[in-house]
Design a protein around this motif. Sequence first.
Motif, PDB file in Angstrom:
ATOM      1  N   TRP A  34       0.908  -1.363  -0.111  1.00  0.00           N
ATOM      2  CA  TRP A  34      -0.009   0.116  -0.043  1.00  0.00           C
ATOM      3  C   TRP A  34       0.869   1.291  -0.048  1.00  0.00           C
ATOM      4  O   TRP A  34       0.678   2.179  -0.656  1.00  0.00           O
ATOM      5  N   TRP A  38       2.408  -0.903  -4.929  1.00  0.00           N
ATOM      6  CA  TRP A  38       2.697  -2.043  -5.571  1.00  0.00           C
ATOM      7  C   TRP A  38       1.249  -2.312  -6.265  1.00  0.00           C
ATOM      8  O   TRP A  38       0.121  -1.763  -5.986  1.00  0.00           O
ATOM      9  N   ARG A  39       1.444  -3.353  -7.296  1.00  0.00           N
ATOM     10  CA  ARG A  39      -0.078  -3.721  -7.889  1.00  0.00           C
ATOM     11  C   ARG A  39      -0.962  -4.100  -6.816  1.00  0.00           C
ATOM     12  O   ARG A  39      -0.738  -4.763  -5.893  1.00  0.00           O
ATOM     13  N   SER A  40      -2.300  -3.671  -7.208  1.00  0.00           N
ATOM     14  CA  SER A  40      -3.097  -3.755  -6.006  1.00  0.00           C
ATOM     15  C   SER A  40      -3.459  -5.244  -5.688  1.00  0.00           C
ATOM     16  O   SER A  40      -3.815  -5.554  -4.719  1.00  0.00           O
ATOM     17  N   VAL A  41      -3.357  -5.953  -6.792  1.00  0.00           N
ATOM     18  CA  VAL A  41      -3.700  -7.423  -6.440  1.00  0.00           C
ATOM     19  C   VAL A  41      -2.724  -8.134  -5.295  1.00  0.00           C
ATOM     20  O   VAL A  41      -3.279  -8.803  -4.595  1.00  0.00           O
ATOM     21  N   ILE A  42      -1.701  -7.553  -5.613  1.00  0.00           N
ATOM     22  CA  ILE A  42      -0.391  -8.232  -4.742  1.00  0.00           C
ATOM     23  C   ILE A  42      -0.956  -7.636  -3.044  1.00  0.00           C
ATOM     24  O   ILE A  42      -0.746  -8.512  -2.033  1.00  0.00           O
ATOM     25  N   THR A  43      -1.258  -6.259  -3.215  1.00  0.00           N
ATOM     26  CA  THR A  43      -1.765  -5.888  -1.772  1.00  0.00           C
ATOM     27  C   THR A  43      -2.832  -6.304  -1.247  1.00  0.00           C
ATOM     28  O   THR A  43      -2.818  -6.840  -0.132  1.00  0.00           O
ATOM     29  N   ALA A  44      -3.760  -6.591  -2.147  1.00  0.00           N
ATOM     30  CA  ALA A  44      -4.927  -7.203  -1.694  1.00  0.00           C
ATOM     31  C   ALA A  44      -4.761  -8.801  -1.140  1.00  0.00           C
ATOM     32  O   ALA A  44      -5.225  -9.091  -0.051  1.00  0.00           O
ATOM     33  N   VAL A  45      -3.854  -9.733  -1.810  1.00  0.00           N
ATOM     34  CA  VAL A  45      -3.674 -11.028  -1.623  1.00  0.00           C
ATOM     35  C   VAL A  45      -2.942 -11.032  -0.260  1.00  0.00           C
ATOM     36  O   VAL A  45      -3.268 -11.750   0.702  1.00  0.00           O
TER      37      VAL A  45
END
Length: 258
Positions: A34, A38-45
């Motif tokens: 965050w 970084w790519r939001s998918v990485i942060t979300a995972v």
Amino acid sequence: MLDAFIYDFGYPWPLSYGHLLVAIVFGLLGVAGWRYRWRSVITAVAAAVALWGLTGSYIVHHIVRLNRPVDLPTERFLSTGSGRVLDLGAGTGRSALMVLRSRRGATVTALDIYSGHFGIEENTPDHLMANAKVAGVADRIDVKVADMRHIPLGDATYDAVVSVAAIDHLRADDVKTALGEAARVLKPQGELLLMNINVDGWIRTAFPWMHGHGYFGRPQDAPRWRSMIANAGFDIVEEGTRPATLYFLGTKRARIFN
Ligand SMILES: C[S@@+](CC[C@H](N)C(=O)[O-])C[C@H]1O[C@@H](n2cnc3c(N)ncnc32)[C@H](O)[C@@H]1O
């Protein structure tokens, strides 16, 4: 809350604190993702895995109570508050302390084979007695090193038998033998409280890879337990679930027909 830290039941740290470690590592990754966009998918995972770790840690400590004495599932057990109780597969004392803390007039014989590996490190009588001292109940417990399939104790000498997360380690034939031994050492109308880990939503969430703690390595099969308990000479007076637990309370029949 604090009793999670005052006892040491010897369950290995990855089981006790692995979920918390995952929560911390993935939580930090999520924050970094965050912060550094970084790519939001990485942060979300990362955030989702951290949340799973936190939930798992809650389940291990508050639901399964891995580092605490177990909770008595029913007030009907030994309702007089006193009597001689035999704990089959007592290990380091979670189940014996359940009885001694909730039934102040009871004494417990903690029986365990104390050999082989059943998920506890340093599974010894000394380890159990150390926990009994912490709970202030060491004067009401004695330890018997023995196999629950051949209990070296007299007939009709106990008021109750408990077994928590232990008898389901045995093979089906041995479960039969151990239940028969439990019936033998109980007085007529003596009580049997059997508690097994139940692969319910709590357990599946914390341990999605765990396929069961039941005999035959499968999830608990309640009808099968019911008939084995009845065939060993007990009337089942209560059966139920608590989070992560399947339990049966039985009383020994005056005469056993089978
Ligand atoms: C997972 S531990 C449960 C210990 C304790 N009841 C608790 O809830 O933390 C299973 C225990 O069963 C004991 N056990 C396994 N087979 C046994 C047998 N045939 N006779 C006596 N104890 C046995 C093991 O040594 C171990 O301490």
